[in-house]
Design a protein around this motif. Structure first.
Motif, PDB file in Angstrom:
ATOM      1  N   VAL A   1     -48.214-132.099 -46.400  1.00 34.72           N
ATOM      2  CA  VAL A   1     -48.251-131.781 -47.821  1.00 34.72           C
ATOM      3  C   VAL A   1     -47.470-130.495 -48.013  1.00 34.72           C
ATOM      4  O   VAL A   1     -47.653-129.526 -47.273  1.00 34.72           O
ATOM      5  CB  VAL A   1     -49.700-131.601 -48.314  1.00 34.72           C
ATOM      6  CG1 VAL A   1     -49.720-131.158 -49.766  1.00 34.72           C
ATOM      7  CG2 VAL A   1     -50.472-132.879 -48.145  1.00 34.72           C
ATOM      8  N   GLY A   2     -46.582-130.468 -49.003  1.00 31.22           N
ATOM      9  CA  GLY A   2     -45.797-129.274 -49.283  1.00 31.22           C
ATOM     10  C   GLY A   2     -46.398-128.479 -50.430  1.00 31.22           C
ATOM     11  O   GLY A   2     -46.763-129.035 -51.455  1.00 31.22           O
ATOM     12  N   TYR A   3     -46.546-127.191 -50.210  1.00 32.66           N
ATOM     13  CA  TYR A   3     -47.017-126.283 -51.253  1.00 32.66           C
ATOM     14  C   TYR A   3     -45.902-125.304 -51.542  1.00 32.66           C
ATOM     15  O   TYR A   3     -45.283-124.759 -50.636  1.00 32.66           O
ATOM     16  CB  TYR A   3     -48.267-125.528 -50.793  1.00 32.66           C
ATOM     17  CG  TYR A   3     -49.466-126.412 -50.613  1.00 32.66           C
ATOM     18  CD1 TYR A   3     -50.250-126.765 -51.702  1.00 32.66           C
ATOM     19  CD2 TYR A   3     -49.809-126.914 -49.365  1.00 32.66           C
ATOM     20  CE1 TYR A   3     -51.355-127.592 -51.549  1.00 32.66           C
ATOM     21  CE2 TYR A   3     -50.911-127.733 -49.201  1.00 32.66           C
ATOM     22  CZ  TYR A   3     -51.680-128.056 -50.293  1.00 32.66           C
ATOM     23  OH  TYR A   3     -52.760-128.880 -50.151  1.00 32.66           O
ATOM     24  N   GLN A   4     -45.645-125.060 -52.813  1.00 35.29           N
ATOM     25  CA  GLN A   4     -44.574-124.154 -53.193  1.00 35.29           C
ATOM     26  C   GLN A   4     -45.174-123.009 -53.996  1.00 35.29           C
ATOM     27  O   GLN A   4     -45.887-123.221 -54.984  1.00 35.29           O
ATOM     28  CB  GLN A   4     -43.518-124.871 -54.025  1.00 35.29           C
ATOM     29  CG  GLN A   4     -42.262-124.070 -54.215  1.00 35.29           C
ATOM     30  CD  GLN A   4     -41.183-124.925 -54.852  1.00 35.29           C
ATOM     31  OE1 GLN A   4     -41.466-125.887 -55.533  1.00 35.29           O
ATOM     32  NE2 GLN A   4     -39.939-124.572 -54.618  1.00 35.29           N
ATOM     33  N   GLY A   5     -44.883-121.785 -53.558  1.00 38.57           N
ATOM     34  CA  GLY A   5     -45.355-120.608 -54.259  1.00 38.57           C
ATOM     35  C   GLY A   5     -44.452-120.269 -55.438  1.00 38.57           C
ATOM     36  O   GLY A   5     -43.572-121.041 -55.815  1.00 38.57           O
TER      37      GLY A   5
ATOM     38  N   GLU B   1     -41.340-119.254 -50.475  1.00 42.62           N
ATOM     39  CA  GLU B   1     -42.732-119.405 -50.063  1.00 42.62           C
ATOM     40  C   GLU B   1     -43.129-120.864 -49.846  1.00 42.62           C
ATOM     41  O   GLU B   1     -44.293-121.205 -49.969  1.00 42.62           O
ATOM     42  CB  GLU B   1     -43.657-118.787 -51.119  1.00 42.62           C
ATOM     43  CG  GLU B   1     -43.582-117.300 -51.211  1.00 42.62           C
ATOM     44  CD  GLU B   1     -44.567-116.758 -52.232  1.00 42.62           C
ATOM     45  OE1 GLU B   1     -45.504-117.478 -52.613  1.00 42.62           O
ATOM     46  OE2 GLU B   1     -44.394-115.626 -52.647  1.00 42.62           O
ATOM     47  N   ASP B   2     -42.177-121.720 -49.529  1.00 43.07           N
ATOM     48  CA  ASP B   2     -42.515-123.122 -49.257  1.00 43.07           C
ATOM     49  C   ASP B   2     -43.372-123.212 -48.002  1.00 43.07           C
ATOM     50  O   ASP B   2     -43.071-122.593 -46.987  1.00 43.07           O
ATOM     51  CB  ASP B   2     -41.246-123.957 -49.064  1.00 43.07           C
ATOM     52  CG  ASP B   2     -40.485-124.141 -50.350  1.00 43.07           C
ATOM     53  OD1 ASP B   2     -41.062-123.867 -51.416  1.00 43.07           O
ATOM     54  OD2 ASP B   2     -39.318-124.558 -50.288  1.00 43.07           O
ATOM     55  N   LEU B   3     -44.426-124.002 -48.092  1.00 43.47           N
ATOM     56  CA  LEU B   3     -45.363-124.122 -46.983  1.00 43.47           C
ATOM     57  C   LEU B   3     -45.669-125.592 -46.750  1.00 43.47           C
ATOM     58  O   LEU B   3     -45.955-126.335 -47.689  1.00 43.47           O
ATOM     59  CB  LEU B   3     -46.652-123.369 -47.344  1.00 43.47           C
ATOM     60  CG  LEU B   3     -47.784-123.380 -46.338  1.00 43.47           C
ATOM     61  CD1 LEU B   3     -47.365-122.657 -45.058  1.00 43.47           C
ATOM     62  CD2 LEU B   3     -49.009-122.711 -46.941  1.00 43.47           C
TER      63      LEU B   3
END
Length: 94
Positions: free
Chosen positions: A63-67, A72-74
């Motif tokens: 799962v990609g999380y973007q700040g 800050e892509d995680l």
């Protein structure tokens, strides 16, 4: 001469509710239609089903999380449950 079509089972049908993912497993050809039904039913009504308790296996997905900032892509690895059509049909009558 007719060519024999090879059908391989089990077949997993993947669904998701937001970022949470799951798979419904058809183990026989006559379970395919039920698997598609359960895939859409659970995607729409996830809170009614305890898939983690009845899962027979797990699969890994990211799962990609973007700040707020683009740097800050995680990517987070998660485990999704695999449930069988037979178990769903037995526990949750249609």
């Amino acid at each position: 001469m007719r060519k024999k079509v090879k059908r391989l089972f089990p077949i997993d049908y993947y669904g998701q509710d937001g970022r949470w993912q799951f798979a419904v497993r058809a183990e026989k050809p006559d379970e395919v239609l039920d698997a598609k039904y359960w895939q859409s039913e659970i995607s729409c009504n996830r809170d009614k089903y305890d898939l983690l308790r009845i899962a027979v296996a797990r699969f890994t997905y990211q799962v990609g999380y973007q700040g707020e900032d683009s740097y800050e892509d995680l990517r987070v690895k998660m485990m999704g449950p695999v449930v069988t059509v037979a178990k769903l049909n037995a526990l949750y009558k249609k």
